[in-house]
Design a protein around this motif. Structure first.
Motif, short mmCIF file in Angstrom:
data_model
loop_
_atom_site.label_atom_id
_atom_site.label_comp_id
_atom_site.label_asym_id
_atom_site.label_seq_id
_atom_site.Cartn_x
_atom_site.Cartn_y
_atom_site.Cartn_z
N SER A 1 -42.32 42.30 -68.79
CA SER A 1 -41.77 42.67 -67.49
C SER A 1 -42.82 43.07 -66.47
CB SER A 1 -40.77 43.83 -67.65
OG SER A 1 -39.71 43.47 -68.49
N SER A 2 -43.95 43.56 -66.92
CA SER A 2 -44.97 44.03 -65.99
C SER A 2 -45.50 42.89 -65.13
CB SER A 2 -46.13 44.66 -66.77
OG SER A 2 -47.22 44.93 -65.89
N ASP B 1 -42.65 43.01 -74.36
CA ASP B 1 -41.95 43.08 -73.08
C ASP B 1 -42.91 42.58 -72.01
OD1 ASP B 1 -40.83 43.81 -70.63
OD2 ASP B 1 -39.96 45.66 -71.42
N LYS C 1 -37.24 43.20 -69.46
CA LYS C 1 -36.49 44.46 -69.55
C LYS C 1 -35.00 44.32 -69.27
CE LYS C 1 -37.54 45.83 -64.81
NZ LYS C 1 -38.18 46.80 -63.95
N ASP C 2 -34.61 43.33 -68.42
CA ASP C 2 -33.18 43.19 -68.12
C ASP C 2 -32.86 41.80 -67.59
OD1 ASP C 2 -33.80 43.18 -65.31
OD2 ASP C 2 -33.75 45.37 -65.30
#
Length: 195
Positions: free
Chosen positions: A177-178, A175, A126-127
């Motif tokens: 990110s989790s 993604d 995510k970032d």
């Protein structure tokens, strides 16, 4: 015919962890370019008087990069037609930008995209902060260059596309990110197998 699935993305995105999580649910071999190249890269860098843990500098790319992709793809191509699917892991930045690359690779074994099902999982986070956190969490000496040259390395986090002539449904941006890897692996499994 087995599937040829590429897990692409920058360092720290979790490509290998995600590929292994999906492989644990299916009959698949995980071919990680970093692992396949590591003994040769360490020897080559040492022979040239360079840091044997460097995996990012211009010197590393000049001496080892293409060899890593050749080793990885030769291994994958040699296993096309077996019962286990093949999950190929690596950045593949230059290769993914070349529309002819995948077809040229398959031609090496006399096959085409009509005969081999190729899918691509573009793994991202995510970032930038999460990339930094994940890379630091690996605590690997192979990541030293990344931190010393963060401003240069961070350009790898830009969104990516694949120029290969694949149906749109054969490419997915995931993604990762989790913290619940099993959930993300389920999404990737659904993308690959459609079940």
């Amino acid at each position: 015919m087995n599937k040829l699935v590429f897990f692409l993305g920058p360092g720290g995105a979790g490509k290998t962890s995600l590929a292994k999580a999906v492989a644990s649910r299916r009959k698949a071999a995980v071919l990680d370019m970093d692992i396949l190249l590591r003994p040769a890269a360490t020897a080559i860098m040492t022979m040239h008087g360079l840091d044997p843990d460097d995996r990012d500098s211009d010197e590393y790319k000049r001496l080892c990069r293409d060899l890593g992709y050749r080793i990885t793809m030769d291994t994958a191509l040699d296993n096309i037609g077996l019962s286990a699917d093949l999950y190929v892991v690596g950045p593949f930045t230059k290769e993914a930008a070349d529309p002819a690359w995948i077809e040229t690779e398959l031609q090496r074994i006399g096959m085409t995209l009509q005969e081999v099902e190729v899918k691509v999982v573009l793994v991202t986070l995510k970032d930038e902060e999460l990339f930094r956190e994940r890379i630091a969490g690996r605590n690997s000496p192979l990541d030293g260059w990344k931190f010393r040259n963060w401003e240069l390395f961070r350009s790898a986090f830009s969104p990516r596309t694949v120029a290969w002539p694949l149906p749109e449904v054969n490419v997915a941006v995931i993604d990762n990110s989790s913290p619940e890897l099993d959930v993300t692996a389920g999404k990737v499994e659904q993308f690959i197998y459609g079940e």
